[in-house]
Enzyme design. Structure first.
Site, short mmCIF file in Angstrom:
data_model
loop_
_atom_site.label_atom_id
_atom_site.label_comp_id
_atom_site.label_asym_id
_atom_site.label_seq_id
_atom_site.Cartn_x
_atom_site.Cartn_y
_atom_site.Cartn_z
N THR A 1 13.22 16.58 34.92
CA THR A 1 14.57 16.72 35.47
C THR A 1 14.83 18.15 35.95
OG1 THR A 1 16.90 16.81 34.79
CG2 THR A 1 15.29 16.98 33.05
N TYR B 1 19.24 17.51 25.83
CA TYR B 1 18.50 16.71 26.81
C TYR B 1 17.57 17.61 27.64
CZ TYR B 1 17.66 13.96 31.09
OH TYR B 1 17.07 13.31 32.16
N1 LIG Z 1 18.05 8.73 37.79
C1 LIG Z 1 18.11 10.03 37.92
O1 LIG Z 1 18.91 10.56 38.71
C2 LIG Z 1 17.18 10.92 37.13
C3 LIG Z 1 17.20 12.31 37.38
C4 LIG Z 1 16.32 13.13 36.66
C5 LIG Z 1 15.45 12.57 35.74
N2 LIG Z 1 15.48 11.23 35.51
C6 LIG Z 1 14.51 10.67 34.54
O2 LIG Z 1 13.88 9.57 35.15
C7 LIG Z 1 13.60 8.56 34.20
C8 LIG Z 1 14.17 7.24 34.68
O3 LIG Z 1 15.58 7.35 34.80
P1 LIG Z 1 16.47 6.11 35.22
O4 LIG Z 1 17.60 6.62 36.03
O5 LIG Z 1 15.62 5.02 35.74
O6 LIG Z 1 17.07 5.72 33.78
P2 LIG Z 1 17.32 4.27 33.13
O7 LIG Z 1 18.21 4.51 31.95
O8 LIG Z 1 17.76 3.29 34.15
O9 LIG Z 1 15.85 3.87 32.63
C9 LIG Z 1 15.31 4.32 31.41
C10 LIG Z 1 14.70 3.11 30.72
O10 LIG Z 1 14.12 3.54 29.47
C11 LIG Z 1 14.42 2.58 28.49
N3 LIG Z 1 14.40 3.24 27.18
C12 LIG Z 1 15.33 4.08 26.67
N4 LIG Z 1 14.97 4.46 25.44
C13 LIG Z 1 13.78 3.88 25.18
C14 LIG Z 1 12.89 3.90 24.08
N5 LIG Z 1 13.18 4.62 22.98
N6 LIG Z 1 11.75 3.20 24.15
C15 LIG Z 1 11.45 2.47 25.26
N7 LIG Z 1 12.27 2.38 26.32
C16 LIG Z 1 13.41 3.09 26.29
C17 LIG Z 1 15.80 2.04 28.84
O11 LIG Z 1 16.03 0.75 28.28
C18 LIG Z 1 15.73 2.02 30.36
O12 LIG Z 1 15.32 0.78 30.84
C19 LIG Z 1 14.14 9.06 32.88
O13 LIG Z 1 13.08 9.64 32.17
C20 LIG Z 1 15.14 10.12 33.27
O14 LIG Z 1 15.27 11.12 32.29
C21 LIG Z 1 16.31 10.38 36.18
#
Ligand SMILES: NC(=O)c1ccc[n+]([C@@H]2O[C@H](COP(=O)([O-])OP(=O)(O)OC[C@H]3O[C@@H](n4cnc5c(N)ncnc54)[C@H](O)[C@@H]3O)[C@@H](O)[C@H]2O)c1
Length: 362
Positions: A131, A174
């Site tokens: 991130t 985070y």
């Molecule tokens: N979407 C964004 O803008 C963004 C920006 C920067 C970083 N990220 C990173 O990208 C990744 C995906 O983000 P996203 O937006 O798809 O989020 P999201 O919440 O839609 O997806 C994360 C998934 O991980 C699963 N999860 C959570 N805890 C878990 C655990 N302990 N064990 C197994 N599964 C678990 C959740 O059920 C969910 O389906 C994440 O790592 C997030 O930190 C996202």
């Protein structure tokens, strides 16, 4: 002779989530088997998994398990030809109230994955979603106000955005858990020769995003606007972010896998860049025009770790991975509003993440 294409399954941790489901869909559409490893911890993501299995049948292999479950993860990793790691505790807000759990999932879960890969003794690629929060609040970047948006005073920074040479400055639990995981993933490339890549992502938006006040602000704003509900802005709403459509994000991850020999061991800033930078107020104004309605704004205090300005410099990732120009944010947001119109009808309310608290961070 060209090497035979890899027919082993792709493992996507967090594969039921927003980015993971979009990526899984692309690979399955090409005929690849995709193992979706997800604890379904985020409310609503079970709908993404149902969508995937409906579209792709047996090519989607769900493993409903926690990233902290070392035994299950190690078993699952054994079959994979490549791993995309998205499973995470994704909300800064939740990390502030439950920092230990945040660390255990984001850092501990990533280490579990790295160790499971190391135990295999093979060069299995790992692509990790980090991130922009690893760069902290950028307090030294002098800003000026241009209408409804903060912009850097430095013309070069305004033009190019934040590059990978920016010093790391983890902020909020985070930021620390993701940042530490980011460092481990890079170090496993250096120390153990694992082919890993880190994507330090800006705000990603698009279909299948269960946006709520804690995370996924573009979708969250649109959902509130579609329901005719007010939007709360924490801070003054002039914060600027570069936003990237999920299709472009998925294309970058796929390109990184295709070029893993050239990019292993590297970290990239992945975002829409200066041409896709918009302030929160700017996005709300655009949403109002798209939906043809006035959106009521409420305000709250600034939240911990909230950057007034973060725009990535995507030139390195574009060049290294040969990426196309990303979809313009106006077009992408209009497309998402169209998708959400239908989704909002089937989803009666925005489901918050567990342990929501008022000072959320975008
Ligand atoms: N979407 C964004 O803008 C963004 C920006 C920067 C970083 N990220 C990173 O990208 C990744 C995906 O983000 P996203 O937006 O798809 O989020 P999201 O919440 O839609 O997806 C994360 C998934 O991980 C699963 N999860 C959570 N805890 C878990 C655990 N302990 N064990 C197994 N599964 C678990 C959740 O059920 C969910 O389906 C994440 O790592 C997030 O930190 C996202």
């Amino acid at each position: 002779m060209a090497p035979a294409p890899d027919s082993r399954p792709i493992l996507v941790t967090g594969g039921a989530g927003f980015v993971g489901a979009n990526l899984a869909d692309r690979f399955a559409a090409e005929g690849r088997t995709v193992i979706v490893y997800d604890a379904l911890a985020r409310p609503g993501v079970e709908r993404n998994l149902a969508w995937l299995t409906e579209r792709h049948g047996e090519r989607i292999v769900p493993v409903i398990a926690d990233i902290r479950d070392r035994d299950e993860l190690t078993r699952t990793v054994r079959e994979a030809g490549a791993v995309f790691h998205f499973a995470a505790q994704v909300a800064v807000t939740t990390s502030l109230t439950a920092p230990r759990e945040d660390m255990e999932v984001n850092l501990g879960g990533t280490l579990n994955l790295l160790e499971a890969l190391r135990a295999r003794g093979e060069a299995v690629p790992l692509l990790f979603a980090s991130t922009n929060k690893v760069y902290g609040g950028l307090p030294d970047v002098a800003l000026t106000l241009a209408g409804d948006a903060y912009l850097p005073e430095d013309a070069r920074l305004r033009e190019r955005g934040i590059g990978e040479d920016r010093p790391l400055d983890f902020h909020t639990p985070y930021g620390c858990s993701k940042g530490a995981a980011d460092a481990y993933v890079l170090d496993y490339a250096r120390t153990y020769g694992l082919p890993t890549v880190v994507m330090r992502m800006s705000c990603i938006y698009g279909p299948r995003q269960m946006g709520n006040e804690d995370q996924g602000w573009v979708a969250h704003f649109l959902i509130r606007a579609l329901r005719g509900e007010p939007i709360t802005l924490y801070g003054d709403g002039r914060q600027v972010r570069d936003i990237l459509h999920v299709d472009d994000c998925v294309a970058a991850y796929r390109a990184a896998l295709a070029r893993i020999d050239r990019v292993a061991g590297r970290a990239f800033n992945l975002g829409g860049g200066p041409s896709n930078a918009v302030s929160l107020r700017g996005l709300i104004a655009h949403a109002g025009q798209l939906l043809g309605r006035e959106i009521v704004i409420e305000t709250g205090p600034w939240r911990p770790g909230d950057q007034r300005y973060y725009v990535s410099d995507p030139s390195r990732v574009i060049e290294a991975l040969g990426l196309e120009r990303p979809l313009s944010w106006r077009e992408g947001v209009a497309q998402l509003a169209g998708w959400l119109r239908e989704w909002v009808e089937v989803a009666p309310s925005t489901e918050p993440l567990p342990r929501r608290q008022p000072e959320a961070v975008l």
